[in-house]
Scaffold this motif. Structure first.
Motif, PDB file in Angstrom:
ATOM      1  N   LEU A 345       0.824  -1.205   0.000  1.00 36.80           N
ATOM      2  CA  LEU A 345       0.000   0.000   0.000  1.00 36.80           C
ATOM      3  C   LEU A 345       0.860   1.257   0.000  1.00 36.80           C
ATOM      4  CD1 LEU A 345      -2.777  -1.041   2.538  1.00 36.80           C
ATOM      5  CD2 LEU A 345      -3.103  -0.575   0.104  1.00 36.80           C
ATOM      6  N   ALA A 346       1.929   1.242   0.777  1.00 35.55           N
ATOM      7  CA  ALA A 346       2.818   2.401   0.823  1.00 35.55           C
ATOM      8  C   ALA A 346       3.469   2.636  -0.538  1.00 35.55           C
ATOM      9  CB  ALA A 346       3.883   2.206   1.897  1.00 35.55           C
ATOM     10  N   LEU A 347       3.876   1.566  -1.203  1.00 34.20           N
ATOM     11  CA  LEU A 347       4.514   1.726  -2.516  1.00 34.20           C
ATOM     12  C   LEU A 347       3.534   2.255  -3.551  1.00 34.20           C
ATOM     13  CD1 LEU A 347       6.713  -1.507  -2.618  1.00 34.20           C
ATOM     14  CD2 LEU A 347       7.476   0.859  -2.282  1.00 34.20           C
ATOM     15  N   VAL A 348       2.291   1.760  -3.521  1.00 29.09           N
ATOM     16  CA  VAL A 348       1.275   2.267  -4.455  1.00 29.09           C
ATOM     17  C   VAL A 348       1.015   3.747  -4.200  1.00 29.09           C
ATOM     18  CG1 VAL A 348      -1.176   2.156  -5.066  1.00 29.09           C
ATOM     19  CG2 VAL A 348       0.158   0.047  -4.865  1.00 29.09           C
ATOM     20  N   GLU A 349       0.733   4.087  -2.944  1.00 30.27           N
ATOM     21  CA  GLU A 349       0.406   5.471  -2.622  1.00 30.27           C
ATOM     22  C   GLU A 349       1.605   6.394  -2.794  1.00 30.27           C
ATOM     23  OE1 GLU A 349      -2.939   6.645  -1.630  1.00 30.27           O
ATOM     24  OE2 GLU A 349      -2.981   4.839  -2.846  1.00 30.27           O
ATOM     25  N   GLY A 350       2.799   5.890  -2.482  1.00 32.97           N
ATOM     26  CA  GLY A 350       4.001   6.698  -2.663  1.00 32.97           C
ATOM     27  C   GLY A 350       4.261   7.001  -4.129  1.00 32.97           C
ATOM     28  N   TRP A 351       4.059   5.994  -4.992  1.00 36.23           N
ATOM     29  CA  TRP A 351       4.250   6.215  -6.439  1.00 36.23           C
ATOM     30  C   TRP A 351       3.243   7.227  -6.958  1.00 36.23           C
ATOM     31  CZ3 TRP A 351       1.378   5.643 -10.887  1.00 36.23           C
ATOM     32  CH2 TRP A 351       2.068   5.637 -12.092  1.00 36.23           C
ATOM     33  N   VAL A 352       1.978   7.067  -6.571  1.00 41.02           N
ATOM     34  CA  VAL A 352       0.950   8.019  -7.004  1.00 41.02           C
ATOM     35  C   VAL A 352       1.288   9.427  -6.514  1.00 41.02           C
ATOM     36  CG1 VAL A 352      -1.466   8.704  -6.676  1.00 41.02           C
ATOM     37  CG2 VAL A 352      -0.893   6.323  -7.200  1.00 41.02           C
ATOM     38  N   ASP A 353       1.690   9.533  -5.252  1.00 38.29           N
ATOM     39  CA  ASP A 353       2.040  10.830  -4.695  1.00 38.29           C
ATOM     40  C   ASP A 353       3.188  11.468  -5.473  1.00 38.29           C
ATOM     41  OD1 ASP A 353       1.946  12.756  -2.236  1.00 38.29           O
ATOM     42  OD2 ASP A 353       4.054  12.171  -2.372  1.00 38.29           O
ATOM     43  N   ALA A 354       4.201  10.679  -5.808  1.00 44.54           N
ATOM     44  CA  ALA A 354       5.379  11.213  -6.497  1.00 44.54           C
ATOM     45  C   ALA A 354       5.056  11.679  -7.915  1.00 44.54           C
ATOM     46  CB  ALA A 354       6.491  10.159  -6.511  1.00 44.54           C
ATOM     47  N   VAL A 355       4.343  10.850  -8.676  1.00 43.67           N
ATOM     48  CA  VAL A 355       4.088  11.220 -10.070  1.00 43.67           C
ATOM     49  C   VAL A 355       3.069  12.354 -10.166  1.00 43.67           C
ATOM     50  CG1 VAL A 355       4.708   8.918 -10.906  1.00 43.67           C
ATOM     51  CG2 VAL A 355       2.315   9.444 -10.450  1.00 43.67           C
ATOM     52  N   VAL A 356       2.085  12.374  -9.268  1.00 42.57           N
ATOM     53  CA  VAL A 356       1.100  13.461  -9.285  1.00 42.57           C
ATOM     54  C   VAL A 356       1.771  14.780  -8.930  1.00 42.57           C
ATOM     55  CG1 VAL A 356      -0.928  14.389  -8.087  1.00 42.57           C
ATOM     56  CG2 VAL A 356      -0.928  12.034  -8.898  1.00 42.57           C
ATOM     57  N   HIS A 357       2.662  14.768  -7.942  1.00 40.99           N
ATOM     58  CA  HIS A 357       3.367  16.001  -7.575  1.00 40.99           C
ATOM     59  C   HIS A 357       4.213  16.495  -8.741  1.00 40.99           C
ATOM     60  CE1 HIS A 357       5.296  19.017  -5.144  1.00 40.99           C
ATOM     61  NE2 HIS A 357       6.486  18.521  -5.452  1.00 40.99           N
ATOM     62  N   GLU A 358       4.877  15.577  -9.419  1.00 39.82           N
ATOM     63  CA  GLU A 358       5.709  15.966 -10.557  1.00 39.82           C
ATOM     64  C   GLU A 358       4.872  16.587 -11.669  1.00 39.82           C
ATOM     65  OE1 GLU A 358       9.279  16.599 -12.454  1.00 39.82           O
ATOM     66  OE2 GLU A 358       8.929  15.847 -10.418  1.00 39.82           O
ATOM     67  N   ALA A 359       3.680  16.041 -11.868  1.00 38.92           N
ATOM     68  CA  ALA A 359       2.807  16.556 -12.928  1.00 38.92           C
ATOM     69  C   ALA A 359       2.164  17.888 -12.561  1.00 38.92           C
ATOM     70  CB  ALA A 359       1.718  15.534 -13.238  1.00 38.92           C
ATOM     71  N   ALA A 360       1.910  18.096 -11.265  1.00 40.08           N
ATOM     72  CA  ALA A 360       1.118  19.254 -10.846  1.00 40.08           C
ATOM     73  C   ALA A 360       1.939  20.444 -10.375  1.00 40.08           C
ATOM     74  CB  ALA A 360       0.160  18.841  -9.730  1.00 40.08           C
ATOM     75  N   LYS A 361       3.173  20.232  -9.931  1.00 42.72           N
ATOM     76  CA  LYS A 361       3.899  21.281  -9.211  1.00 42.72           C
ATOM     77  C   LYS A 361       4.137  22.543 -10.035  1.00 42.72           C
ATOM     78  CE  LYS A 361       8.511  19.381 -10.226  1.00 42.72           C
ATOM     79  NZ  LYS A 361       9.749  18.803  -9.625  1.00 42.72           N
ATOM     80  N   SER A 362       4.285  22.399 -11.329  1.00 45.50           N
ATOM     81  CA  SER A 362       4.537  23.590 -12.159  1.00 45.50           C
ATOM     82  C   SER A 362       3.270  24.106 -12.829  1.00 45.50           C
ATOM     83  CB  SER A 362       5.581  23.256 -13.229  1.00 45.50           C
ATOM     84  OG  SER A 362       5.094  22.239 -14.099  1.00 45.50           O
ATOM     85  N   ARG A 363       2.139  23.437 -12.579  1.00 42.68           N
ATOM     86  CA  ARG A 363       0.908  23.809 -13.283  1.00 42.68           C
ATOM     87  C   ARG A 363      -0.188  24.307 -12.342  1.00 42.68           C
ATOM     88  NH1 ARG A 363       2.512  18.836 -16.077  1.00 42.68           N
ATOM     89  NH2 ARG A 363       2.894  19.270 -18.301  1.00 42.68           N
TER      90      ARG A 363
END
Length: 474
Positions: A345-363
Motif C-alpha cells: 500500500l505504501a509503494l502504491v500510494e508513494g508512487w501516485v504521490d510522487a508522479v502526481v506532484h511531478e505533474a502538478a507542481k509547475s501547473r
C-alpha cells in the motif's frame, strides 16, 4: 466511527432527552410518516450496530419494538423472517446494499443530501480526467489506464464498489460463520442443525447490516474509486464524486477547479498503475485475504454468546462481536502478511504521490497544499481506513507513504522515469519494508545488481551464439 476491529457500530447521536423525546414524537424510530418511509431498518428494531431500538429498558419487547407503529411492526417481523431464512454466503449482500442505499439517502452529518450528477458536472469530470492524463504522460512511462471517466453520485459509488467489498470482506466473514457452528460440541452439531443454520443466517444478516452502514457512510466521504489504495470500481473507469469533492475543498481556500484537477490526477495515476501492472490487484487483494486467514476467533466468548442466545434478542450476538472476539494471530506468518500488505500500500500510494506532484507542481499554484492535505488524509487513518478497520479488523493505512514517495523520487533522479516504472514488472523487483529505511541504498544496490545481471545475460547470449555457429560448421 469505531476503529475497533469488528466494532459493528456506526451509532448516530441519541436525542438528549432520551425516552422523553420518544414520547413527544409518537412516530419515533418507526418513521411511520416522513423520515425513512416505514422501512423497518430505519427503526432498527433488532438493535444492531448500536442504533435506536437496541438493548435497554426492562421490557425486551419494548426495547425491540416499542417505537414501532402497527404497520412497521408487521414489516419488522417480515424482515426478521427474511433474516432467518437467508441461505446465501457469509454476508447477506442484498441487505448490505439495501442499507447502504438507505444511509446514503439520509445524507451526511452536515445536511448534504445525495443528488444525481448533472450534465455540467459530468463534463467537468471528463475534462479534468482528460487533462490529468495528458499531464501524466510526461511523468510516467505507464500509458493511460482509464478508458472512460465517470462522475458518480454517492449511490452510484455504492453500486459500483460492492463487488470489491464482497471480495475483501467475505474471507473474514467466512471464518466467523464457520466459528459460529464450531463452538458446539461435535456430538451436538448433528442435532443442532437448525440452530446452526439460524446462527449463520443471523451472522450473514449482521455482517450485511454492518457493512451496509459502513459503506453507506463511506460513500459520503470518498472522492473517487481508489481512496483506500485498492481498485474498488470497475477496471478502466476513472471515477470522481463531484458532491464530495466540493465538500473536501470547501475549507481549503483552493479554487474548485484546482481541487477537482488534482484529485483527477490521483485517480488517473491509480488507474494507470492498476491497468498496466497486471499482478498488482491480485497481489493486494491476496495480501488482504492472507491477513484474514490469520484472524482467530475467541471461541470462549462465542460459546458464551451462543449459550445465552435468545431468539428474541439477536442483538446479543452482535454485542459479543463488539467485545474483541476477533483478533489477528501473533504469528510470524501473520506479521509477514501485515508487513507485506502495508508495504504494498505504501509503494502504491508513494508512487501516485510522487508522479502526481511531478505533474502538478509547475501547473497548479495550490499543488503543495493539496499534496499535504491528501497525504495527511491518507496516512493518518482517515474515514476510509477506519471504515475498513470496522469491517475486517484491518487498517488499510500506508503508514510509510512519505518514505515510499521519497524512494520513488530518488529512483526517478537516479534512473529516470523508465527505470523507476520498470520496477513494477514483477513484485520481487519492488523495494521491501527495510528498503524504505534506506532509499539511497536500494537505488545504488539495485543499479549494481541490474548491471551485473545484464552482463551475465550478455555473456550467456554470446556463448549460445557461438555454440550455434559451431553446430552450423559441423
Amino acid at each position: 466511527m469505531s476503529d475497533t476491529p469488528f466494532g459493528f457500530g456506526l451509532p448516530p447521536e441519541e436525542p438528549e432527552n432520551g425516552d422523553e423525546g420518544k414520547k413527544k414524537d409518537p412516530a419515533g424510530g418507526g418513521q411511520g410518516s416522513g423520515g425513512q418511509g416505514g422501512n423497518p431498518f430505519g427503526a432498527n428494531p433488532f438493535g444492531f450496530g448500536g442504533l435506536p431500538g437496541g438493548p435497554g429498558g426492562d421490557n425486551p419487547f419494548a426495547a425491540m419494538f416499542g417505537s414501532l407503529n402497527p404497520n412497521d411492526l408487521g414489516a419488522a417481523f417480515q424482515q426478521l423472517g427474511q433474516m432467518l431464512s437467508y441461505e446465501g454466503g457469509p454476508v447477506n449482500w442484498d441487505m448490505a446494499k439495501q442499507i447502504a442505499r438507505q444511509v446514503v439517502a439520509q445524507g451526511t452529518s452536515d445536511g448534504t443530501k445525495d443528488a444525481s450528477v448533472g450534465p455540467a458536472e459530468k463534463s467537468s469530470v471528463e475534462e479534468a480526467v482528460r487533462l490529468a492524463d495528458l499531464w501524466l504522460d510526461g511523468v510516467t512511462s505507464l500509458p493511460s489506464g482509464a478508458s472512460t471517466a465517470v462522475a458518480w453520485s454517492r449511490a452510484e459509488w455504492v453500486e459500483a464498489t460492492l463487488p470489491a467489498w464482497q471480495q475483501l470482506v467475505d474471507p473474514v466473514a467466512e471464518r466467523v460463520g464457520a466459528a459460529m457452528g464450531d463452538v458446539l460440541p461435535e456430538e451436538m452439531q448433528a442435532m443442532a442443525g437448525p440452530l446452526i443454520g439460524m446462527m449463520r443466517s443471523m451472522g450473514g444478516a449482521m455482517f450485511g447490516q454492518q457493512i451496509g452502514q459502513a459503506v453507506g457512510a463511506l460513500a459520503g466521504e470518498v472522492v473517487g474509486s481508489t481512496d483506500v489504495g485498492l481498485p474498488l470500481g470497475p477496471a478502466g473507469k476513472a471515477a470522481l464524486l463531484p458532491l464530495n469533492i466540493e465538500a473536501l475543498g470547501k475549507d481549503l481556500g483552493v479554487p474548485k477547479d484546482e481541487v477537482r484537477l488534482y484529485l483527477a490526477l490521483r485517480e488517473a495515476a491509480h488507474q494507470r498503475l492498476f491497468a498496466h501492472v497486471p499482478w498488482l490487484r491480485a497481489h493486494l487483494f491476496g495480501a488482504v485475504e492472507g491477513y484474514a486467514r490469520g484472524i482467530k476467533v475467541d471461541t470462549s466468548k462465542l460459546e458464551d454468546a451462543v449459550g445465552q442466545l435468545d431468539p428474541t434478542h439477536p442483538e446479543q450476538l452482535q454485542e459479543a462481536l463488539q467485545q474483541g472476539m476477533f483478533q489477528p494471530e501473533d504469528t510470524p506468518e501473520q506479521k509477514a502478511a501485515l508487513a507485506r500488505l502495508e508495504t504494498a500500500l505504501a509503494l502504491v500510494e508513494g508512487w501516485v504521490d510522487a508522479v502526481v506532484h511531478e505533474a502538478a507542481k509547475s501547473r497548479l499554484t495550490s499543488a503543495d497544499a493539496l499534496r499535504e492535505t491528501l497525504r495527511r488524509r491518507r496516512a493518518s487513518g482517515g474515514p476510509a481506513e477506519q471504515t475498513f478497520a470496522t469491517l475486517i479488523g484491518l487498517e488499510l493505512r500506508p503508514r510509510r507513504l512519505r518514505d515510499a514517495s521519497r524512494l520513488w523520487a530518488s529512483l526517478t533522479d537516479a534512473r529516470g522515469v523508465d527505470g523507476r516504472d520498470g520496477l513494477w514488472e514483477h513484485p520481487d523487483m519492488l523495494p521491501t519494508a527495510s528498503d524504505l529505511d534506506d532509499p539511497d541504498g536500494f537505488v545504488h544496490r539495485e543499479q549494481l545488481d541490474f548491471s551485473e545481471l545484464d552482463k551475465m545475460l550478455g555473456e550467456a547470449a554470446d556463448r549460445r551464439d557461438g555454440d550455434d555457429e559451431g553446430d552450423d560448421d559441423k
